[in-house]
Every structure is written in structure tokens, then in C-alpha cells.
Write a protein that holds these residues in place. Structure first.
Motif, PDB file in Angstrom:
ATOM      1  N   PHE A 262       0.916  -1.302   0.270  1.00 41.32           N
ATOM      2  CA  PHE A 262      -0.380   0.409   0.212  1.00 41.32           C
ATOM      3  C   PHE A 262       1.409   1.378   0.415  1.00 41.32           C
ATOM      4  CE2 PHE A 262      -2.281  -3.326   2.194  1.00 41.32           C
ATOM      5  CZ  PHE A 262      -3.772  -3.132   1.043  1.00 41.32           C
ATOM      6  N   PRO A 263       0.280   2.680  -0.283  1.00 45.17           N
ATOM      7  CA  PRO A 263       1.130   3.740  -0.729  1.00 45.17           C
ATOM      8  C   PRO A 263       1.974   3.992   0.443  1.00 45.17           C
ATOM      9  CG  PRO A 263      -0.863   4.206  -1.589  1.00 45.17           C
ATOM     10  CD  PRO A 263      -0.943   2.869  -0.844  1.00 45.17           C
ATOM     11  N   ASN A 264       3.329   4.457   0.005  1.00 48.66           N
ATOM     12  CA  ASN A 264       4.344   4.669   1.235  1.00 48.66           C
ATOM     13  C   ASN A 264       5.513   5.665   1.339  1.00 48.66           C
ATOM     14  OD1 ASN A 264       6.616   3.744   0.300  1.00 48.66           O
ATOM     15  ND2 ASN A 264       5.420   1.455   0.764  1.00 48.66           N
ATOM     16  N   ASN A 265       5.475   6.564   1.622  1.00 52.65           N
ATOM     17  CA  ASN A 265       6.601   7.890   1.099  1.00 52.65           C
ATOM     18  C   ASN A 265       8.254   7.401   0.884  1.00 52.65           C
ATOM     19  OD1 ASN A 265       4.984  10.048   1.022  1.00 52.65           O
ATOM     20  ND2 ASN A 265       4.970   9.805   3.664  1.00 52.65           N
ATOM     21  N   TYR A 266       8.711   6.018   0.664  1.00 55.17           N
ATOM     22  CA  TYR A 266       9.945   5.439   0.678  1.00 55.17           C
ATOM     23  C   TYR A 266       9.867   5.552  -0.980  1.00 55.17           C
ATOM     24  CZ  TYR A 266       9.421   4.070   5.262  1.00 55.17           C
ATOM     25  OH  TYR A 266       9.734   3.446   6.766  1.00 55.17           O
ATOM     26  N   THR A 267      10.951   4.996  -0.782  1.00 54.24           N
ATOM     27  CA  THR A 267      12.032   5.063  -2.878  1.00 54.24           C
ATOM     28  C   THR A 267      12.688   3.903  -2.665  1.00 54.24           C
ATOM     29  OG1 THR A 267      11.858   7.910  -2.983  1.00 54.24           O
ATOM     30  CG2 THR A 267      13.415   5.428  -4.437  1.00 54.24           C
ATOM     31  N   ILE A 268      11.448   3.260  -3.506  1.00 49.74           N
ATOM     32  CA  ILE A 268      11.867   1.811  -3.560  1.00 49.74           C
ATOM     33  C   ILE A 268      12.791   1.459  -4.591  1.00 49.74           C
ATOM     34  CG2 ILE A 268      10.858  -0.715  -3.077  1.00 49.74           C
ATOM     35  CD1 ILE A 268       8.576   1.051  -1.893  1.00 49.74           C
ATOM     36  N   VAL A 269      13.415   1.186  -4.182  1.00 53.59           N
ATOM     37  CA  VAL A 269      14.770   0.346  -5.587  1.00 53.59           C
ATOM     38  C   VAL A 269      14.614  -1.098  -5.280  1.00 53.59           C
ATOM     39  CG1 VAL A 269      16.809   0.093  -6.253  1.00 53.59           C
ATOM     40  CG2 VAL A 269      16.180   2.562  -5.819  1.00 53.59           C
ATOM     41  N   THR A 270      14.712  -1.805  -6.421  1.00 54.53           N
ATOM     42  CA  THR A 270      14.568  -3.434  -6.259  1.00 54.53           C
ATOM     43  C   THR A 270      15.122  -3.843  -8.028  1.00 54.53           C
ATOM     44  OG1 THR A 270      12.497  -2.924  -5.554  1.00 54.53           O
ATOM     45  CG2 THR A 270      12.975  -5.290  -6.788  1.00 54.53           C
TER      46      THR A 270
ATOM     47  N   SER B 146      17.927  -7.479 -13.647  1.00 55.53           N
ATOM     48  CA  SER B 146      16.296  -5.935 -13.796  1.00 55.53           C
ATOM     49  C   SER B 146      16.290  -5.009 -12.420  1.00 55.53           C
ATOM     50  CB  SER B 146      14.960  -6.530 -14.172  1.00 55.53           C
ATOM     51  OG  SER B 146      15.305  -7.627 -15.598  1.00 55.53           O
ATOM     52  N   SER B 147      16.781  -3.895 -12.741  1.00 58.28           N
ATOM     53  CA  SER B 147      16.062  -2.737 -11.893  1.00 58.28           C
ATOM     54  C   SER B 147      15.241  -1.851 -11.384  1.00 58.28           C
ATOM     55  CB  SER B 147      17.827  -2.500 -11.630  1.00 58.28           C
ATOM     56  OG  SER B 147      18.553  -1.838 -12.637  1.00 58.28           O
ATOM     57  N   ASN B 148      14.553  -2.053 -10.898  1.00 59.66           N
ATOM     58  CA  ASN B 148      13.641  -0.439 -10.809  1.00 59.66           C
ATOM     59  C   ASN B 148      13.393   0.035 -10.113  1.00 59.66           C
ATOM     60  OD1 ASN B 148      11.244  -1.881  -9.539  1.00 59.66           O
ATOM     61  ND2 ASN B 148      11.583  -3.183 -11.173  1.00 59.66           N
ATOM     62  N   MET B 149      12.746   1.389 -10.086  1.00 61.44           N
ATOM     63  CA  MET B 149      12.060   2.447  -8.869  1.00 61.44           C
ATOM     64  C   MET B 149      11.014   2.883  -8.523  1.00 61.44           C
ATOM     65  SD  MET B 149      14.011   6.267  -8.265  1.00 61.44           S
ATOM     66  CE  MET B 149      13.226   7.268  -8.186  1.00 61.44           C
TER      67      MET B 149
ATOM     68  N   ILE C  20      17.061  -8.007  -4.800  1.00 64.21           N
ATOM     69  CA  ILE C  20      17.771  -7.593  -3.791  1.00 64.21           C
ATOM     70  C   ILE C  20      16.282  -6.405  -3.762  1.00 64.21           C
ATOM     71  CG2 ILE C  20      19.381  -5.847  -2.697  1.00 64.21           C
ATOM     72  CD1 ILE C  20      21.479  -7.049  -4.004  1.00 64.21           C
ATOM     73  N   THR C  21      15.750  -5.786  -2.295  1.00 69.84           N
ATOM     74  CA  THR C  21      14.771  -4.559  -2.444  1.00 69.84           C
ATOM     75  C   THR C  21      15.810  -3.862  -1.525  1.00 69.84           C
ATOM     76  OG1 THR C  21      13.080  -5.803  -3.734  1.00 69.84           O
ATOM     77  CG2 THR C  21      12.184  -3.395  -1.946  1.00 69.84           C
ATOM     78  N   LEU C  22      15.668  -2.116  -1.683  1.00 70.01           N
ATOM     79  CA  LEU C  22      15.681  -1.899  -0.513  1.00 70.01           C
ATOM     80  C   LEU C  22      15.233  -0.099  -0.615  1.00 70.01           C
ATOM     81  CD1 LEU C  22      18.981  -2.160  -3.229  1.00 70.01           C
ATOM     82  CD2 LEU C  22      20.059  -0.292  -0.212  1.00 70.01           C
ATOM     83  N   TYR C  23      14.615   0.778   0.406  1.00 63.67           N
ATOM     84  CA  TYR C  23      13.773   0.718   1.248  1.00 63.67           C
ATOM     85  C   TYR C  23      14.585   2.592   2.002  1.00 63.67           C
ATOM     86  CZ  TYR C  23      10.001  -2.451   0.340  1.00 63.67           C
ATOM     87  OH  TYR C  23       8.987  -2.677   0.357  1.00 63.67           O
ATOM     88  N   PHE C  24      14.647   3.782   0.801  1.00 58.58           N
ATOM     89  CA  PHE C  24      14.872   5.294   1.191  1.00 58.58           C
ATOM     90  C   PHE C  24      14.491   5.474   1.224  1.00 58.58           C
ATOM     91  CE2 PHE C  24      17.804   3.401  -2.185  1.00 58.58           C
ATOM     92  CZ  PHE C  24      19.126   3.687  -1.901  1.00 58.58           C
TER      93      PHE C  24
ATOM     94  N   THR D 126       4.387   3.745 -14.638  1.00 56.00           N
ATOM     95  CA  THR D 126       4.446   2.607 -15.068  1.00 56.00           C
ATOM     96  C   THR D 126       6.237   2.278 -14.882  1.00 56.00           C
ATOM     97  OG1 THR D 126       5.990   4.133 -17.231  1.00 56.00           O
ATOM     98  CG2 THR D 126       3.648   3.019 -17.263  1.00 56.00           C
ATOM     99  N   GLU D 127       6.647   0.527 -15.017  1.00 53.01           N
ATOM    100  CA  GLU D 127       7.757   0.737 -14.193  1.00 53.01           C
ATOM    101  C   GLU D 127       9.371   1.431 -14.386  1.00 53.01           C
ATOM    102  OE1 GLU D 127      10.799  -2.882 -15.134  1.00 53.01           O
ATOM    103  OE2 GLU D 127       8.542  -3.105 -15.339  1.00 53.01           O
ATOM    104  N   ILE D 128      10.105   1.850 -13.211  1.00 57.66           N
ATOM    105  CA  ILE D 128      10.490   2.469 -14.112  1.00 57.66           C
ATOM    106  C   ILE D 128      12.342   2.286 -13.657  1.00 57.66           C
ATOM    107  CG2 ILE D 128      12.492   5.419 -13.143  1.00 57.66           C
ATOM    108  CD1 ILE D 128       9.370   6.148 -12.300  1.00 57.66           C
ATOM    109  N   ASN D 129      12.910   1.685 -15.221  1.00 58.48           N
ATOM    110  CA  ASN D 129      14.247   1.270 -15.510  1.00 58.48           C
ATOM    111  C   ASN D 129      14.848   2.034 -14.768  1.00 58.48           C
ATOM    112  OD1 ASN D 129      16.070  -0.714 -16.017  1.00 58.48           O
ATOM    113  ND2 ASN D 129      16.744   0.991 -17.546  1.00 58.48           N
ATOM    114  N   PHE D 130      15.430   1.766 -13.664  1.00 56.71           N
ATOM    115  CA  PHE D 130      16.844   2.257 -12.112  1.00 56.71           C
ATOM    116  C   PHE D 130      18.193   1.723 -13.001  1.00 56.71           C
ATOM    117  CE2 PHE D 130      18.919   2.821  -8.639  1.00 56.71           C
ATOM    118  CZ  PHE D 130      18.884   4.015  -8.018  1.00 56.71           C
ATOM    119  N   ASP D 131      18.702   2.990 -13.275  1.00 59.13           N
ATOM    120  CA  ASP D 131      20.678   2.084 -13.615  1.00 59.13           C
ATOM    121  C   ASP D 131      21.084   3.475 -13.809  1.00 59.13           C
ATOM    122  OD1 ASP D 131      22.277   0.872 -14.425  1.00 59.13           O
ATOM    123  OD2 ASP D 131      21.741   0.974 -16.675  1.00 59.13           O
TER     124      ASP D 131
END
Length: 270
Positions: free
Chosen positions: A37-45, A70-73, A92-96, A118-123
Motif C-alpha cells: 500500500f502507498p508509502n513515502n519511501y523510494t523503493i529500488v528493486t 532488472s532494476s526498477n524504482m 534485493i530491495t532497498l527502501y530509501f 509504469t515501471e521505471i528502469n533504474f540504472d
């Protein structure tokens, strides 16, 4: 699949990263499903050798014959998302924390400017995917953690975000957003523009999600929904119910009955 959430060992990382978890493809169960559910973290997977499909607030993840990282934010969603793992994978998933990623990624604003639906490619770095691939292949957990944390420490940018941190703290109160902007000699429009660039949300959206999340954590400590709504600066109980319905598709009563706030990572699976 088995998941354990880790707080960073490094004190500097703890200031800006809430934590991270690992999934491994040698886990015994074949599939896994949860709602977030919605949160205020920035999540990188970061995932190894996977295929992802996304539609109607549903993400399905399965292994792929095509190898690679594959990496997304994810920085913003306003309704529940269903996550389906059809089979075990390496992840690995990080919560900033809010603002946190700006201390590691020079141009984080360009990711926040992308279409969040949409899925954001994080590189973000030239060595990012290669290093994540190495970390995902490490079998010893302590070594994996040390290597992951050392990598992010190597990307740390020493910059002053103290004013933004103060603004965020004030947004988490019941002060009027116009008054907060005036205090810092900026317009509300500029404040929202600044926050969109640094956290991917407007002040009012950040506040709405913060109140929602805080009320979940405090649910066991407060006697009833009316008191809970007042404690978290909702105008009244109807406002409280309206926000809960929009963010969870459930009433506060039915949603909170299913939440175990004793769990360390209660915010992750809800």
C-alpha cells in the motif's frame, strides 16, 4: 519464499536508508503473493534473470531464460498493488527514506520526473548492474550485506539537505502548507515543485500518506478510530475513512483488524 528485513549496519546509511531485504531462488516455496500500500519511501528493486508484467495495479514476476539484471524504482503509487512471484527468484530491495536517494544519486530528479504509473528502469551508475549481479551471486549473507553497504557508501554525496529535512518535518505536522511555504520565503507552488523534484510527491500527497502510515503504527495504542483520526491530524473521522478507502480500498476498521503492528516490517506487507 523467506524474507528477512535488515537495517543498515553503517551509521551513515541508516540516516538515509530504512533498510533492505533479500529473496533467494533456493527458497523452498514455489510462489508468493502479497499486497503493498502507498508509502513515502523510494523503493529500488534489483532482480536477477526475471520477467515482469504489470497491469491494473498488479505485478507478476517470474524467472526468465534471458539472463541479466532488472532494476526498477518505485516512488509513488496511490492505491494498493498486488505482487505475485510465480516462482523463487534472486532479489534485493532497498527502501530509501524520503530525500535519502538524493544523497547517492546525483540526478535522482530525472527518475522522479518519469511516469510513475509504469515501471521505471533504474540504472543510475555505469557499474550499477554489474555490481548488483556480483552481490546477488554471493552465497554468504554477511558478505553480501557488507558488499551491498560498501557499494552504496561508495556512491555517497555529501550535500546539505537540512532545509528540505526541516520542511518535511513540518509537513508531517498539522501546520498549513501555505504557512510552511511562507516561513521559508517561497510560494506553495514552488514548494511543491521542489518536493516533486526531491521526493516525487507534492506536500499534500506526502502528508496524506504520512498520516495514513502513522495511524497504522499507532493503531494498537489508541482506543478507537475517532481518537486515532484526531491523533493523526485528520479533520474528522469521515476524512480519515475517506483517505483509508482511497489508499487501501477498505474501511479503517476492516483494514486495521488485519494489521499486526508488532511486526518489525509491518509497513512492507501492507
Amino acid at each position: 519464499m523467506y524474507l528477512k528485513f535488515y537495517k543498515p549496519n553503517n551509521e551513515l546509511l541508516r540516516k538515509y536508508i530504512e533498510g533492505y531485504y533479500f529473496l533467494q531462488d533456493d527458497d523452498k516455496s514455489n510462489s508468493w503473493h502479497y499486497n503493498t500500500f502507498p508509502n513515502n519511501y523510494t523503493i529500488v528493486t534489483v532482480m536477477q534473470d526475471v520477467s515482469m508484467t504489470q497491469s491494473n495495479n498488479k505485478i507478476v514476476i517470474t524467472s526468465s531464460k534471458e539472463t541479466g539484471i532488472s532494476s526498477n524504482m518505485v516512488y509513488r503509487y496511490t492505491s494498493p498493488i498486488e505482487i505475485f512471484y510465480e516462482e523463487p527468484i534472486n532479489e534485493i530491495t532497498l527502501y530509501f527514506k524520503p530525500l535519502g536517494i538524493n544523497l547517492f544519486v546525483e540526478d535522482a530528479a530525472r527518475y522522479y520526473a518519469m511516469d510513475h504509473t509504469t515501471e521505471i528502469n533504474f540504472d543510475p551508475f555505469t557499474d550499477f548492474k554489474a555490481e548488483m549481479q556480483k552481490i546477488l551471486t554471493i552465497s554468504e549473507r554477511e558478505e553480501q550485506i557488507e558488499t551491498l553497504e560498501n557499494y552504496w557508501l561508495s556512491k555517497y554525496i555529501d550535500r546539505d539537505i537540512s532545509m528540505l529535512e526541516k520542511i518535511i518535518k513540518e509537513i508531517e505536522t498539522d501546520k498549513r502548507i501555505n504557512e510552511i511555504a511562507k516561513k521559508y520565503n517561497i510560494s506553495r507552488q514552488y514548494l511543491n515543485k521542489l518536493l516533486q523534484k526531491k521526493i516525487g510527491k507534492s506536500a499534500s500527497e506526502y502528508r496524506r500518506i504520512h498520516r495514513f502510515r502513522k495511524s497504522i503504527v499507532e493503531n494498537n495504542e489508541v482506543g478507537n478510530l475517532t481518537e486515532l483520526s484526531h491523533e493523526n491530524f485528520f479533520y474528522d473521522q469521515s476524512h480519515f475513512i475517506k483517505d483509508f478507502r482511497e489508499l487501501t480500498h477498505k474501511t479503517p476498521g476492516s483494514f486495521l483488524k488485519k494489521v499486526d503492528t508488532g511486526k518489525e516490517v509491518v509497513w512492507l506487507f501492507i
